[in-house]
Every structure is written in structure tokens, then in C-alpha cells.
Design a protein around this motif. Structure first.
Motif, PDB file in Angstrom:
ATOM      1  N   GLN A 257       0.946  -1.006   0.014  1.00 29.97           N
ATOM      2  CA  GLN A 257      -0.119  -0.104   0.100  1.00 29.97           C
ATOM      3  C   GLN A 257       0.969   1.291   0.010  1.00 29.97           C
ATOM      4  O   GLN A 257       2.235   1.374   0.597  1.00 29.97           O
ATOM      5  N   SER A 258       0.218   2.332  -0.591  1.00 23.92           N
ATOM      6  CA  SER A 258       1.006   3.327  -0.572  1.00 23.92           C
ATOM      7  C   SER A 258       0.094   4.559   0.278  1.00 23.92           C
ATOM      8  O   SER A 258      -0.998   4.662   0.335  1.00 23.92           O
ATOM      9  N   ALA A 259       0.727   5.326   1.228  1.00 21.09           N
ATOM     10  CA  ALA A 259       0.238   6.306   1.867  1.00 21.09           C
ATOM     11  C   ALA A 259       0.329   7.733   1.464  1.00 21.09           C
ATOM     12  O   ALA A 259       1.480   8.071   0.922  1.00 21.09           O
ATOM     13  N   ILE A 260      -0.735   8.310   1.442  1.00 24.41           N
ATOM     14  CA  ILE A 260      -0.672   9.583   0.378  1.00 24.41           C
ATOM     15  C   ILE A 260      -0.960  10.719   1.649  1.00 24.41           C
ATOM     16  O   ILE A 260      -1.993  10.729   2.113  1.00 24.41           O
ATOM     17  N   VAL A 261      -0.025  11.596   1.731  1.00 23.12           N
ATOM     18  CA  VAL A 261      -0.644  12.735   2.605  1.00 23.12           C
ATOM     19  C   VAL A 261      -0.054  14.031   1.736  1.00 23.12           C
ATOM     20  O   VAL A 261       0.811  14.138   1.335  1.00 23.12           O
ATOM     21  N   MET A 262      -1.243  14.855   1.614  1.00 20.23           N
ATOM     22  CA  MET A 262      -1.073  16.213   0.750  1.00 20.23           C
ATOM     23  C   MET A 262      -1.718  17.212   1.390  1.00 20.23           C
ATOM     24  O   MET A 262      -2.683  17.023   2.200  1.00 20.23           O
ATOM     25  N   GLY A 263      -1.127  18.457   1.081  1.00 22.21           N
ATOM     26  CA  GLY A 263      -1.960  19.469   1.882  1.00 22.21           C
ATOM     27  C   GLY A 263      -1.038  20.949   1.280  1.00 22.21           C
ATOM     28  O   GLY A 263      -0.209  20.789   0.714  1.00 22.21           O
ATOM     29  N   LEU A 264      -1.534  21.888   2.017  1.00 21.77           N
ATOM     30  CA  LEU A 264      -1.188  23.122   1.994  1.00 21.77           C
ATOM     31  C   LEU A 264      -1.223  24.202   3.157  1.00 21.77           C
ATOM     32  O   LEU A 264      -2.176  23.902   3.830  1.00 21.77           O
ATOM     33  N   PRO A 265      -0.330  25.116   3.193  1.00 21.84           N
ATOM     34  CA  PRO A 265      -0.762  26.194   4.313  1.00 21.84           C
ATOM     35  C   PRO A 265      -2.023  26.747   4.127  1.00 21.84           C
ATOM     36  O   PRO A 265      -2.523  27.430   2.855  1.00 21.84           O
ATOM     37  N   VAL A 266      -2.773  27.045   5.202  1.00 23.20           N
ATOM     38  CA  VAL A 266      -3.795  27.735   5.161  1.00 23.20           C
ATOM     39  C   VAL A 266      -4.019  28.743   6.339  1.00 23.20           C
ATOM     40  O   VAL A 266      -3.124  28.755   7.433  1.00 23.20           O
ATOM     41  N   ILE A 267      -5.390  29.517   6.658  1.00 21.34           N
ATOM     42  CA  ILE A 267      -5.230  30.419   7.796  1.00 21.34           C
ATOM     43  C   ILE A 267      -5.711  29.830   8.893  1.00 21.34           C
ATOM     44  O   ILE A 267      -6.215  28.368   8.918  1.00 21.34           O
ATOM     45  N   GLY A 268      -5.696  30.289  10.153  1.00 23.52           N
ATOM     46  CA  GLY A 268      -6.110  29.608  11.239  1.00 23.52           C
ATOM     47  C   GLY A 268      -7.321  30.213  11.918  1.00 23.52           C
ATOM     48  O   GLY A 268      -7.927  31.048  11.178  1.00 23.52           O
ATOM     49  N   ARG A 269      -7.580  29.896  13.179  1.00 19.08           N
ATOM     50  CA  ARG A 269      -8.868  30.409  14.003  1.00 19.08           C
ATOM     51  C   ARG A 269      -8.977  31.635  13.877  1.00 19.08           C
ATOM     52  O   ARG A 269     -10.124  32.254  13.926  1.00 19.08           O
ATOM     53  N   GLN A 270      -7.958  32.568  13.934  1.00 19.49           N
ATOM     54  CA  GLN A 270      -8.074  33.965  14.297  1.00 19.49           C
ATOM     55  C   GLN A 270      -8.715  34.764  12.792  1.00 19.49           C
ATOM     56  O   GLN A 270      -8.952  36.044  13.150  1.00 19.49           O
ATOM     57  N   HIS A 271      -8.472  33.978  11.810  1.00 20.96           N
ATOM     58  CA  HIS A 271      -8.802  34.759  10.491  1.00 20.96           C
ATOM     59  C   HIS A 271     -10.318  34.612  10.165  1.00 20.96           C
ATOM     60  O   HIS A 271     -10.955  33.659  10.574  1.00 20.96           O
ATOM     61  N   PRO A 272     -11.058  35.852   9.810  1.00 25.53           N
ATOM     62  CA  PRO A 272     -12.362  35.519   9.576  1.00 25.53           C
ATOM     63  C   PRO A 272     -13.018  34.841   8.656  1.00 25.53           C
ATOM     64  O   PRO A 272     -14.285  34.474   8.981  1.00 25.53           O
ATOM     65  N   ASP A 273     -12.041  34.393   7.743  1.00 28.79           N
ATOM     66  CA  ASP A 273     -12.669  33.338   6.882  1.00 28.79           C
ATOM     67  C   ASP A 273     -12.526  31.886   7.276  1.00 28.79           C
ATOM     68  O   ASP A 273     -12.904  31.021   6.458  1.00 28.79           O
ATOM     69  N   PHE A 274     -12.194  31.730   8.569  1.00 32.11           N
ATOM     70  CA  PHE A 274     -11.858  30.175   9.034  1.00 32.11           C
ATOM     71  C   PHE A 274     -13.245  29.437   8.890  1.00 32.11           C
ATOM     72  O   PHE A 274     -13.028  28.358   8.639  1.00 32.11           O
ATOM     73  N   PRO A 275     -14.129  29.953   9.428  1.00 29.92           N
ATOM     74  CA  PRO A 275     -15.670  29.351   9.407  1.00 29.92           C
ATOM     75  C   PRO A 275     -16.046  28.885   8.051  1.00 29.92           C
ATOM     76  O   PRO A 275     -16.080  27.520   8.069  1.00 29.92           O
ATOM     77  N   LEU A 276     -15.914  29.535   7.035  1.00 37.49           N
ATOM     78  CA  LEU A 276     -16.077  29.347   5.757  1.00 37.49           C
ATOM     79  C   LEU A 276     -15.000  28.041   5.221  1.00 37.49           C
ATOM     80  O   LEU A 276     -15.501  27.314   4.539  1.00 37.49           O
ATOM     81  N   LEU A 277     -13.795  28.238   5.585  1.00 38.40           N
ATOM     82  CA  LEU A 277     -12.913  27.225   5.161  1.00 38.40           C
ATOM     83  C   LEU A 277     -13.101  25.837   5.715  1.00 38.40           C
ATOM     84  O   LEU A 277     -12.891  24.953   4.977  1.00 38.40           O
ATOM     85  N   MET A 278     -13.545  25.994   6.987  1.00 40.96           N
ATOM     86  CA  MET A 278     -13.943  24.802   7.701  1.00 40.96           C
ATOM     87  C   MET A 278     -15.078  24.163   6.988  1.00 40.96           C
ATOM     88  O   MET A 278     -15.086  22.753   6.669  1.00 40.96           O
ATOM     89  N   LEU A 279     -16.067  24.892   6.477  1.00 43.24           N
ATOM     90  CA  LEU A 279     -17.188  24.250   5.941  1.00 43.24           C
ATOM     91  C   LEU A 279     -16.761  23.747   4.604  1.00 43.24           C
ATOM     92  O   LEU A 279     -17.245  22.526   4.174  1.00 43.24           O
TER      93      LEU A 279
END
Length: 429
Positions: A257-279
Motif C-alpha cells: 500500500q501507498s500512504a498519501i499525505v498532501m496539503g497546503l498552508p491555510v489560515i487559522g482560527r483567528q482569521h475571519p474566513d476560517f468558518p467558511l474554510l472549515m465548511l
């Protein structure tokens, strides 16, 4: 008494979930110095105490220094050996643990109310007199090293261990890669050094359960011994070095099996857009009805499980997608994942899909605020990330409640650019 006949073909009526705000807690200044936050519940005799200190792996000089210090604090003090500590806790029917994260070290105790105060002498000794015995340290490090070696044979453990370095850089506290040799170089002197830097006099106190004046009074006596702690060390930001290499493969010749972990830096909880990013993340891969589950698991059959999640932290946050697939479909699975990410940025989601994900998050929020112990966890997280819990949760709920499909589209375009992803594969491609 006649009961009305229930028509099982008709779904029961539903109602919109309501949020009444973050529950208030009682606050005190113990000894006119230590902030204390109390969530009371007089229907239970169980009490939870958390003592939080602002020091963690962010400030360590060697790998494993902070976590090993926390682990070893219950292995011996000037007054109690490891057996006496364990015996005292077990005989009391209590639970005591010391943990260290990136930015905090926390001593937590669960006990019946009248037992809690009897443990204060032990707690005082653990926090002020730990001795870190050499023999116990050797045993703990040997066991941890063996677990590390076994974990390194699992492709997902290997991928998770190496992936943060791609987002933050190997010299960043969030990105350092733990090595097998690190378990051999940690010494009792390293733990004593870090222990001596715990800012005891800056302790924050969290209490949950059946709290009365006797507990507060006894707690004041305990905290009196915290007057001579170290000065708080400033946790300054570190330089983030995003890897220029967009894909990295750790080749495992005999992997099935291969494990794939991928991602990118994003905003944190202090940013006003965080709720929309969570959704947006929830729709992508944040729950079992997500797009990644439907595509990669149900339609393509490439994996048993796949998920995406956001790791919000004080000094840097990221979104990651994780899965394990057969080595023969690694490339195909990766293509499909990118396809789903791109689709979120190109097409609006349906209102039904948005509402399902939104209600899932609403349920998690309310469940996370149910009871004094859960509330304590939420409050500690908010304080650790320098957030006001009332305004944060109110904004979080309101932002989700008014979110539209167009909001999801714009959020995906803004924060989930496929070109910004870094990919780590452990196995074969």
C-alpha cells in the motif's frame, strides 16, 4: 389510554439547530495572581483540574525534550518514587497526567471532589520537585524508541512524520523530523533544564465539575508554592520554508500500500474566513458523506478511508488530505483527489450538500460544548490561540449559518489552489 397511530412512512419533523452562545464560566483570581476559570456542575461529584503553563516543544533545544519531560514528571520526585506516585493515584481512584504540546504544558487531574484536595501535596511535588531518575528514563526511552521503529514500518506513520517538513521546513518547530537517534541522545539533564524553565508563577487554572469554596481555598495553598518559577519565554514566530519540491516519494520496495499525505498552508482560527474554510473542507473530505469518500472510496474503490482536515495552530496552520491505497492505483488516486479539489473551485455545490455539511458541523459544535469538561477543553484551546471564546464561537456559528454555495466556491478558489499543494507518498507510485 389510546396512543395515536404513527405513520412510519413520514419522517419526523425537524427543527433548525440553535446556538445560545458560549456558556459563561465563573472567573476568579486565586491569591490575586492566578487566573481561574470554573465551569460548575453540582450534579456530579467528579472534578477536573487543569494547570496550564505556557511552555512546550516550540521552546525546546533538543527533539523530545518537552514531551519526555512531561512523561517523566510522574516517574519520581524528591518526596515520591514512581511506585508511590502510581499507588497514590490508583488508591484514590483518580487520574493524573502531564502532557506537553507545541506551546503548552498541562497537568490534568480527574477525581472525586473530596479526593482532589488530598492529591495537592503530590501535585505540588510533581510540579516543583521532579527528579527524572536515570533508570526510569532509560526504560521509557527504550520503549518509545521501539514504538517509533515499529511505527516507521507503517507507510502512513512514515508519511505523517515527514510531511510537515514540506510545509514548514525541517528547521521549523512544526516541521522537524524525529529521528531514531534522537531517542539515544536525550538525557536526564536535558529534562531537568527544561523543567527548570516552566513558568510556574504564570499558571492558568481551569476547573470543571462540583466546585466549592474548600477546593478553591486548598488550591490557593497549592499555588502558593508556584511563586519562584522561571520567567515566561517569549514564543516568537519562526520562518516558514515551504518546500519548492511539490511531490516527494519515500520508496518502500516491498510495500503493498501507498500512504498519501498532501496539503497546503491555510489560515487559522483567528482569521475571519476560517468558518467558511472549515465548511469547505467538510464538504471536501471532513466527514463520511464528503466528496472524497464518495469518489475515492465508493465510486472508484481505491481506499477504505480518506479524509481531509485542518490543523489550526498558533504559529501556522495547514490543511491535509490523507489516505492509503494499493500501490497499483497510487497515481490514479492522486489524480482523483486533485480532480475533487479542482471541482470545488470550479463549480458551486448544491444547497442540499451545503446544508448537510453545515448541520454536521453544527452538531459537532454543540456536542463540543456539552458539559463542564468539554467546555474546559474548548476554553483552553481558545485561550491558547489568543481567542475570545464568546466572540469566536458566535462568529463561527453565524458565518456558517449564512454561508451560500457562492461562498464555498470563492473560499475554495482563495484557499484550495491545487498548485499550492505539497504531496508526500510513502510506498510506491
Amino acid at each position: 389510554m389510546n396512543n395515536p397511530q404513527i405513520d412510519r412512512n413520514i419522517a419526523p419533523a425537524t427543527a433548525s439547530l440553535q446556538f445560545d452562545g458560549f456558556p459563561s464560566c465563573r472567573t476568579e483570581k486565586i491569591n490575586n495572581q492566578f487566573p481561574c476559570f470554573i465551569f460548575e456542575n453540582h450534579n456530579s461529584e467528579v472534578v477536573r483540574l487543569d494547570l496550564l503553563f505556557k511552555t512546550g516543544s516550540w521552546l525546546q533545544q533538543k527533539p523530545l525534550q518537552a514531551s519526555s519531560m512531561a512523561r517523566m514528571m510522574t516517574e519520581g520526585t524528591k518526596q515520591y518514587n514512581s511506585f508511590q506516585i502510581a499507588e497514590t493515584i490508583d488508591f484514590s481512584g483518580a487520574y493524573l497526567d502531564v502532557t506537553s504540546s507545541q506551546h503548552n504544558t498541562v497537568l490534568s487531574v480527574y477525581a472525586v471532589k473530596h479526593i482532589l484536595v488530598t492529591l495537592f501535596p503530590l501535585i505540588r511535588s510533581i510540579l516543583t520537585e521532579s527528579v527524572f531518575p536515570e533508570e526510569e528514563l532509560k526504560v521509557v526511552m527504550a520503549n518509545n524508541k521501539q514504538e517509533f521503529i515499529i511505527g516507521n514500518k507503517k507507510v502512513m506513520s512514515l508519511a505523517r512524520r515527514h510531511f510537515p517538513a514540506m510545509l514548514y521546513g525541517e528547521n521549523h518547530p512544526y516541521g522537524r523530523i524525529l529521528l531514531e537517534s534522537d531517542f539515544d541522545t536525550i538525557a536526564a539533564a536535558d529534562l531537568k533544564e527544561f523543567f527548570g524553565k516552566i513558568p510556574l508563577q504564570e499558571c492558568s487554572v481551569y476547573l470543571g465539575g462540583n466546585i466549592d469554596s474548600d477546593v478553591i481555598s486548598s488550591l490557593g495553598d497549592l499555588l502558593d508554592s508556584f511563586q519562584n518559577g522561571a520567567v515566561v519565554q517569549e514564543q516568537t514566530e519562526a520562518v516558514i520554508n515551504l518546500s519548492s519540491q511539490k511531490e516527494k516519494i519515500i520508496e518502500i520496495s516491498d510495500a503493498v500500500q501507498s500512504a498519501i499525505v498532501m496539503g497546503l498552508p491555510v489560515i487559522g482560527r483567528q482569521h475571519p474566513d476560517f468558518p467558511l474554510l472549515m465548511l469547505t473542507n467538510t464538504i471536501l473530505g471532513g466527514y463520511f458523506g464528503s466528496r472524497l469518500i464518495k469518489s475515492i472510496r465508493e465510486e472508484k474503490g481505491y481506499t477504505y478511508g480518506i479524509s481531509s482536515g485542518i490543523t489550526p495552530r498558533l504559529m501556522g496552520s495547514h490543511l491535509s488530505i490523507q489516505t492509503e491505497v494499493n500501490v497499483n492505483v497510487t497515481s490514479q488516486a492522486l489524480d482523483e483527489i486533485f480532480s475533487e479539489v479542482s471541482r470545488l473551485s470550479a463549480q458551486t455545490v448544491s444547497m442540499e450538500e451545503l446544508n448537510t455539511a453545515r448541520n454536521y458541523i453544527f452538531g459537532n459544535v454543540l456536542r463540543g460544548l456539552d458539559g463542564p469538561f468539554a467546555l474546559t477543553d474548548r476554553l483552553m484551546t481558545a485561550h491558547s490561540e489568543e481567542l475570545d471564546p464568546e466572540s469566536y464561537y458566535r462568529n463561527y456559528w453565524d458565518s456558517l449559518a449564512k454561508a451560500t454555495p457562492d461562498d464555498i466556491l470563492e473560499t475554495a478558489k482563495k484557499y484550495l489552489n491545487a498548485d499550492g499543494f505539497r504531496v508526500l507518498i510513502a510506498g510506491k507510485k
